[in-house]
Each structure stands twice: as C-alpha cells, then as structure tokens.
Design a protein around this motif. Sequence first.
Motif, short mmCIF file in Angstrom:
data_model
loop_
_atom_site.label_atom_id
_atom_site.label_comp_id
_atom_site.label_asym_id
_atom_site.label_seq_id
_atom_site.Cartn_x
_atom_site.Cartn_y
_atom_site.Cartn_z
N ARG A 6 -18.71 28.60 -3.94
CA ARG A 6 -17.98 30.16 -4.40
C ARG A 6 -16.60 30.08 -4.12
O ARG A 6 -16.20 29.69 -2.92
CB ARG A 6 -18.57 31.18 -3.71
CG ARG A 6 -18.15 32.66 -4.25
CD ARG A 6 -18.81 33.60 -3.79
NE ARG A 6 -18.23 34.90 -4.28
CZ ARG A 6 -18.43 35.57 -5.51
NH1 ARG A 6 -18.89 34.85 -6.61
NH2 ARG A 6 -17.67 36.80 -5.97
N LEU A 7 -15.75 30.27 -4.94
CA LEU A 7 -14.41 30.74 -4.73
C LEU A 7 -14.07 32.26 -4.89
O LEU A 7 -14.30 32.85 -5.97
CB LEU A 7 -13.43 29.95 -6.04
CG LEU A 7 -13.20 28.54 -5.89
CD1 LEU A 7 -14.77 27.85 -6.47
CD2 LEU A 7 -12.13 28.27 -6.89
N GLU A 8 -13.92 32.73 -3.60
CA GLU A 8 -13.83 34.15 -3.23
C GLU A 8 -12.39 34.76 -4.22
O GLU A 8 -12.59 35.76 -4.62
CB GLU A 8 -13.80 34.69 -1.83
CG GLU A 8 -15.09 34.40 -1.25
CD GLU A 8 -16.17 35.35 -1.84
OE1 GLU A 8 -15.80 36.37 -2.62
OE2 GLU A 8 -17.38 35.10 -1.52
N SER A 9 -11.36 34.11 -3.86
CA SER A 9 -9.81 34.43 -4.56
C SER A 9 -9.38 33.46 -5.10
O SER A 9 -8.50 32.49 -4.36
CB SER A 9 -9.35 35.08 -3.52
OG SER A 9 -8.17 35.53 -3.86
N ALA A 10 -9.54 32.88 -6.26
CA ALA A 10 -8.92 31.66 -6.70
C ALA A 10 -7.36 31.42 -6.69
O ALA A 10 -6.85 32.65 -6.86
CB ALA A 10 -9.63 31.49 -8.22
N ALA A 11 -6.87 30.28 -6.54
CA ALA A 11 -5.73 29.99 -6.25
C ALA A 11 -5.29 28.95 -7.21
O ALA A 11 -6.09 28.06 -7.44
CB ALA A 11 -5.00 29.95 -4.84
N PRO A 12 -4.17 28.72 -7.77
CA PRO A 12 -3.67 27.59 -8.83
C PRO A 12 -4.02 26.32 -8.20
O PRO A 12 -4.30 25.32 -8.69
CB PRO A 12 -2.26 27.73 -8.93
CG PRO A 12 -2.12 29.36 -8.98
CD PRO A 12 -3.15 30.10 -7.74
N SER A 13 -3.65 26.23 -6.91
CA SER A 13 -4.17 25.00 -5.85
C SER A 13 -5.63 24.52 -6.09
O SER A 13 -5.93 23.32 -5.57
CB SER A 13 -3.71 25.03 -4.45
OG SER A 13 -4.51 26.05 -3.96
N GLN A 14 -6.49 25.40 -6.59
CA GLN A 14 -7.82 25.16 -6.48
C GLN A 14 -8.20 24.48 -7.99
O GLN A 14 -9.15 24.41 -8.30
CB GLN A 14 -8.75 26.06 -6.14
CG GLN A 14 -8.66 26.65 -4.70
CD GLN A 14 -9.44 27.75 -4.29
OE1 GLN A 14 -9.06 28.98 -5.14
NE2 GLN A 14 -10.39 27.65 -3.45
N THR A 15 -7.18 24.52 -8.97
CA THR A 15 -7.31 23.63 -10.23
C THR A 15 -7.76 22.26 -9.86
O THR A 15 -6.93 21.73 -9.34
CB THR A 15 -6.20 23.69 -11.02
OG1 THR A 15 -5.77 25.15 -11.37
CG2 THR A 15 -6.17 23.07 -12.32
N SER A 16 -9.00 21.84 -10.27
CA SER A 16 -9.44 20.71 -10.20
C SER A 16 -10.66 20.45 -10.79
O SER A 16 -11.21 21.31 -11.71
CB SER A 16 -9.84 20.39 -8.74
OG SER A 16 -10.19 19.44 -8.18
N VAL A 17 -11.33 19.14 -10.61
CA VAL A 17 -12.67 19.06 -11.23
C VAL A 17 -13.46 18.94 -10.17
O VAL A 17 -13.37 18.20 -9.14
CB VAL A 17 -12.67 17.46 -12.07
CG1 VAL A 17 -13.99 17.31 -12.66
CG2 VAL A 17 -11.69 17.64 -13.16
N TYR A 18 -14.76 19.93 -10.12
CA TYR A 18 -15.53 19.79 -9.20
C TYR A 18 -16.94 19.05 -9.46
O TYR A 18 -17.27 19.18 -10.31
CB TYR A 18 -15.85 21.38 -8.80
CG TYR A 18 -14.65 22.01 -8.31
CD1 TYR A 18 -13.87 22.56 -9.13
CD2 TYR A 18 -14.48 22.24 -6.90
CE1 TYR A 18 -12.53 23.04 -8.46
CE2 TYR A 18 -13.43 22.67 -6.26
CZ TYR A 18 -12.23 23.13 -7.41
OH TYR A 18 -11.31 23.92 -6.69
N PHE A 19 -17.21 18.41 -8.44
CA PHE A 19 -18.49 17.51 -8.48
C PHE A 19 -19.49 17.84 -7.35
O PHE A 19 -19.17 17.98 -6.48
CB PHE A 19 -18.32 15.95 -8.46
CG PHE A 19 -17.67 15.39 -9.79
CD1 PHE A 19 -16.28 15.23 -9.90
CD2 PHE A 19 -18.16 15.08 -11.01
CE1 PHE A 19 -15.46 14.66 -10.87
CE2 PHE A 19 -17.72 14.68 -12.17
CZ PHE A 19 -16.49 14.57 -12.01
N CYS A 20 -20.72 18.03 -7.96
CA CYS A 20 -21.88 18.10 -7.03
C CYS A 20 -22.68 16.92 -7.02
O CYS A 20 -22.54 16.16 -8.15
CB CYS A 20 -22.75 19.24 -7.77
SG CYS A 20 -24.37 19.65 -6.67
#
Lengths: 115, 110
Positions: A77-91
């Motif tokens: 969970r991202l509670e308050s998204a920020a531009p620095s969290q732009t990415s590709v997320y892998f599980c």
Amino acid sequence: NAGVTQTPKFQVLKTGQSMTLQCAQDMNHNSMYWYRQDPGMGLRLIYYSASEGTTDKGEVPNGYNVSRLNKREFSLRLESAAPSQTSVYFCASRGEGGYSNQPQHFGDGTRLSIL
Amino acid sequence: GNSVTQMEGPVTLSEEAFLTINCTYTATGYPSLFWYVQYPGEGLQLLLKATKADDKGSNKGFEATYRKETTSFHLEKGSVQVSDSAVYFCALSALNDMRFGAGTRLTVKP
C-alpha cells in the motif's frame, strides 16, 4: 499454472492519492516479497514476509506498508503517493521457509506512474 | 553488507557470437548465486543457479561457475541467438537477504 499474479498491471495516480497493489501466489510458498525496479538500479527490496503473519522491512520501506493477508496474498500500500514512487513493482515468492538456495518466482509487475 | 556488481551494458552482439557478462559479489557467509533473465513486459525468470563453491549452473546453453576465490559468477554462452535478447540480472541470496545487480541489457542482431 498461474504462479504469481499481480494486479493491476498499469496504474496512474496523482500525488497524494493512495492505492494498494495486490499479489497472490498459488505455489503454497511461505515467503513473499515486494520489490521496485528503477532504471540502472536493479531490484530493491521494499518489504518481505517470511511466513504468514510476519512482515519485515527491506532496503527501501519508507512510504509503503504491507499486509500478509493469508498464505497466498501479500499486498503493498502507498498511503500518499509521491512522484519518487514512480516505478515498476514486482512481487515474488519463495518456498521452503525462504531457504537461501531456493529461487524466487516473480509476477509480471505493476507499472505505476505518479504525476 | 551483501552486494552484487555486474558489468554495465548495453551489450550488442551478432548472432552466434560468444557472450560473457561479468558478475562479482560481496557477502558474509556462503550465499547462493543466481542468474535471472527478464524479457520486455515480464517479470524475472530464473535462468540458472549455483549453491556452493565450484558448482556450475547451466540452462539453455548458458553457464556460470561459482568462484569463491574470486567472488565471481560470470555468465557465458558460446553462441547467442536473437531470442536471447533480454536483460540479465545476477543475484545472491543469504537467508532472507536477496541482492540483485543493476542488470545488463543484451541485444543480439541477426
């Protein structure tokens, strides 16, 4: 075999919005992981769960929370998204209690853009 | 702490050329070593692994040998194909600490 399934595959958010990335595995694995992949930096571990009911911080946990809902599912969970969290997320998941000689199995990723 | 360093890319080769992608690691104890491959739009897939010194992992014509004395796990293939074009990641695992290299993009031209 589905393996590791991630949803959604793509998402665009505005700064400050929240969202949850879902991950489920059908291999009866104990350990599950969340990574982010950024150009030139490989994969960096955000959080992991060695077994149902436990979670631990990885290399870059700030700005994220996780929930190990049951043995199959591990959400980010991202509670308050920020531009620095732009990415590709892998599980990813790994069997046998996370023994180090076992490989991880990866989902196809969630491509997240934060404007 | 544990870390992995792999050669920077991109690497561009002609079909049937010899491939080497260098990987070195720093670790306490005795980690397991892996090579993963990532095709566009997909997650990482295990290519090969080695769990102790002098082990050789191999798969689909790729090989890598766990060299403890030089802390290396270089990936090699004798004759690459266009279908080998992908990003390759070296990784180590020690208990629940998994570290990845930055990735090397390989492009093979016909």
